[in-house]
Design a protein around this motif. Sequence first.
Motif, PDB file in Angstrom:
ATOM      1  N   SER A  73      -6.077 -13.339  28.426  1.00  7.90           N
ATOM      2  CA  SER A  73      -5.826 -14.915  28.775  1.00  7.90           C
ATOM      3  C   SER A  73      -7.029 -15.135  30.095  1.00  7.90           C
ATOM      4  O   SER A  73      -7.359 -14.396  31.198  1.00  7.90           O
ATOM      5  CB  SER A  73      -4.162 -14.737  29.737  1.00  7.90           C
ATOM      6  N   LYS A  74      -7.180 -16.948  30.408  1.00  5.41           N
ATOM      7  CA  LYS A  74      -8.280 -17.024  31.031  1.00  5.41           C
ATOM      8  C   LYS A  74      -7.416 -17.543  32.304  1.00  5.41           C
ATOM      9  O   LYS A  74      -7.854 -18.376  33.270  1.00  5.41           O
ATOM     10  CB  LYS A  74      -8.823 -18.223  29.976  1.00  5.41           C
ATOM     11  N   TYR A  75      -6.161 -17.492  32.118  1.00  2.88           N
ATOM     12  CA  TYR A  75      -4.875 -18.706  32.955  1.00  2.88           C
ATOM     13  C   TYR A  75      -4.336 -17.311  33.471  1.00  2.88           C
ATOM     14  O   TYR A  75      -3.915 -16.360  33.265  1.00  2.88           O
ATOM     15  CB  TYR A  75      -4.276 -19.296  31.980  1.00  2.88           C
ATOM     16  N   SER A  76      -3.330 -17.702  34.611  1.00  2.00           N
ATOM     17  CA  SER A  76      -2.837 -17.190  35.784  1.00  2.00           C
ATOM     18  C   SER A  76      -2.070 -16.846  34.851  1.00  2.00           C
ATOM     19  O   SER A  76      -1.055 -16.743  34.148  1.00  2.00           O
ATOM     20  CB  SER A  76      -2.566 -17.455  37.239  1.00  2.00           C
ATOM     21  N   CYS A  77      -1.812 -15.086  35.305  1.00  2.00           N
ATOM     22  CA  CYS A  77      -0.573 -14.477  34.728  1.00  2.00           C
ATOM     23  C   CYS A  77       0.822 -13.405  35.746  1.00  2.00           C
ATOM     24  O   CYS A  77      -0.503 -13.041  36.341  1.00  2.00           O
ATOM     25  CB  CYS A  77      -1.258 -13.235  34.119  1.00  2.00           C
ATOM     26  N   PRO A  78       1.304 -13.352  35.421  1.00  2.00           N
ATOM     27  CA  PRO A  78       1.997 -12.833  36.378  1.00  2.00           C
ATOM     28  C   PRO A  78       0.877 -10.498  36.754  1.00  2.00           C
ATOM     29  O   PRO A  78       0.850 -10.794  35.260  1.00  2.00           O
ATOM     30  CB  PRO A  78       3.564 -11.930  36.346  1.00  2.00           C
ATOM     31  N   PRO A  79       1.478 -10.530  37.727  1.00  2.00           N
ATOM     32  CA  PRO A  79       1.217  -9.089  37.295  1.00  2.00           C
ATOM     33  C   PRO A  79       1.424  -7.760  36.455  1.00  2.00           C
ATOM     34  O   PRO A  79       2.907  -8.342  36.703  1.00  2.00           O
ATOM     35  CB  PRO A  79       0.652  -8.419  39.333  1.00  2.00           C
ATOM     36  N   SER A  80       0.813  -7.465  35.773  1.00  2.00           N
ATOM     37  CA  SER A  80       1.480  -6.480  34.619  1.00  2.00           C
ATOM     38  C   SER A  80       2.165  -5.235  34.975  1.00  2.00           C
ATOM     39  O   SER A  80       3.732  -5.405  34.521  1.00  2.00           O
ATOM     40  CB  SER A  80       0.053  -6.139  33.990  1.00  2.00           C
ATOM     41  N   ALA A  81       2.179  -4.825  35.751  1.00  5.16           N
ATOM     42  CA  ALA A  81       2.974  -3.584  36.349  1.00  5.16           C
ATOM     43  C   ALA A  81       4.466  -4.449  37.269  1.00  5.16           C
ATOM     44  O   ALA A  81       4.912  -3.769  37.298  1.00  5.16           O
ATOM     45  CB  ALA A  81       1.964  -3.290  37.594  1.00  5.16           C
ATOM     46  N   LEU A  82       4.172  -5.407  38.224  1.00  7.51           N
ATOM     47  CA  LEU A  82       5.513  -6.321  38.044  1.00  7.51           C
ATOM     48  C   LEU A  82       6.537  -6.310  36.406  1.00  7.51           C
ATOM     49  O   LEU A  82       8.112  -7.004  36.764  1.00  7.51           O
ATOM     50  CB  LEU A  82       5.721  -7.089  39.006  1.00  7.51           C
ATOM     51  N   MET A  83       6.145  -6.882  35.959  1.00  8.91           N
ATOM     52  CA  MET A  83       6.267  -7.379  34.978  1.00  8.91           C
ATOM     53  C   MET A  83       7.098  -5.410  34.498  1.00  8.91           C
ATOM     54  O   MET A  83       8.325  -5.921  33.250  1.00  8.91           O
ATOM     55  CB  MET A  83       5.790  -8.027  33.311  1.00  8.91           C
ATOM     56  N   LYS A  84       5.761  -5.181  34.005  1.00 10.98           N
ATOM     57  CA  LYS A  84       6.670  -3.611  32.803  1.00 10.98           C
ATOM     58  C   LYS A  84       7.656  -3.175  34.066  1.00 10.98           C
ATOM     59  O   LYS A  84       8.271  -2.044  33.324  1.00 10.98           O
ATOM     60  CB  LYS A  84       5.254  -2.664  33.178  1.00 10.98           C
ATOM     61  N   GLU A  85       8.290  -3.201  35.979  1.00 16.36           N
ATOM     62  CA  GLU A  85       9.081  -2.716  36.200  1.00 16.36           C
ATOM     63  C   GLU A  85      10.190  -3.634  36.179  1.00 16.36           C
ATOM     64  O   GLU A  85      11.473  -2.808  35.654  1.00 16.36           O
ATOM     65  CB  GLU A  85       8.874  -2.731  38.236  1.00 16.36           C
ATOM     66  N   MET A  86       9.794  -4.317  35.920  1.00 15.65           N
ATOM     67  CA  MET A  86      11.546  -5.787  35.618  1.00 15.65           C
ATOM     68  C   MET A  86      11.871  -5.775  33.800  1.00 15.65           C
ATOM     69  O   MET A  86      12.707  -5.663  34.150  1.00 15.65           O
ATOM     70  CB  MET A  86      10.560  -7.196  35.565  1.00 15.65           C
ATOM     71  N   LEU A  87      10.736  -5.007  33.099  1.00 15.01           N
ATOM     72  CA  LEU A  87      12.115  -4.972  32.162  1.00 15.01           C
ATOM     73  C   LEU A  87      11.362  -3.483  31.673  1.00 15.01           C
ATOM     74  O   LEU A  87      12.704  -3.143  30.621  1.00 15.01           O
ATOM     75  CB  LEU A  87      10.684  -5.481  31.267  1.00 15.01           C
ATOM     76  N   SER A  88      11.745  -2.300  32.625  1.00 18.70           N
ATOM     77  CA  SER A  88      11.974  -1.105  32.551  1.00 18.70           C
ATOM     78  C   SER A  88      13.176  -0.888  32.500  1.00 18.70           C
ATOM     79  O   SER A  88      13.389   0.004  31.775  1.00 18.70           O
ATOM     80  CB  SER A  88      10.657  -0.420  33.620  1.00 18.70           C
ATOM     81  N   SER A  89      14.224  -1.908  32.804  1.00 19.71           N
ATOM     82  CA  SER A  89      15.392  -1.365  32.785  1.00 19.71           C
ATOM     83  C   SER A  89      16.306  -2.218  31.185  1.00 19.71           C
ATOM     84  O   SER A  89      17.582  -2.082  31.404  1.00 19.71           O
ATOM     85  CB  SER A  89      16.621  -1.596  34.207  1.00 19.71           C
TER      86      SER A  89
END
Length: 337
Positions: free
Chosen positions: A217-233
Amino acid sequence: LISVSYCLLFAAQRHVLTYMEDAVSQLLENREDISQYGIARFFTEYFNSVRQGTHILFREFSFVQATPHNRACFLRTFWRCFRTVGKNGGKYSSICCYLLTAQEYHCLLQLLCPDFPMELTQKAARIVLMDDAMDCLMSFSDFLFAFQIQFYYSEFLESVAAIYQDLLAGKNPNTVIVPTSSSGQHRQRQLPNDCSPLDGVEASLFYQCLESLCDRSKYSCPPSALMKEMLSSAQRLTFYGFLMALAKDQGINRALGALPDKGDLFLDPAMDQELEKLVAQVSGLSVSGPTSSSGDTANLPVRNSPRINSPWKPLHYRRKMDAESEGSNEETDSSEN
């Protein structure tokens, strides 16, 4: 030289050309006024406003959403201007006492950006309400954090919606086209109804698609690591469930850097100090305190704040002036008519 130093300051930023083009455009539009104090001073003040975040005030939406810095400044300005919507009994609290509808929040947004699109406000409201009941009431904090995600990451969420729909349909999400238009107006896809508990996609597969999206993506995205942590549960999740999780995640909020933590949302010591000064000045312009039935004002507090003379005269003064003007000539009377 000062203006050049500011240009160099922003040269390392990704969107310096946007600000240079806007500055030159404003310079040409207001060249007659600017010629009075010089071009160098104009550029200095312009880039000062960009640094301070005040450059987005009352500007058109196309400029407000043109860069990530502009979006963050607009979010911060909206919060600082209207955080008192969450006041509770004169004290700041994490529990808002004033609830507004999407239309009312949109009116507040338009005070800062007159052509702000209602569509973005509605999308932010749906994150909170998760349905089309746009006349429902929302707290300031709920709307603000949902609006932050929808406004700042609008292009990212557009692609996420397409990926989610393709996963539901069993299609390959890698064929989804990432939006490339800077206008933020992209082709809409019909989103599934999230009312059924059977709706949703596998969280791990969904994250893999999001990670790939962020990489290209060329646009702003939430940090992947934070999304991974958020979806891990989570095992499965719906589209609006994902948006709500983004809005509530304080790690993503801190990474974006525009708003304080939810617990400090109604605290702004610098702004409070300015407001107290304004209130003190306004209080000095009017007489405060109860008056007695006899009209005695001897006990009224004396204020040292400067007063502005009111154009309205007391009733007895007007009666006196009317009595004195009874002998006025016809020319004066006709002019008054």
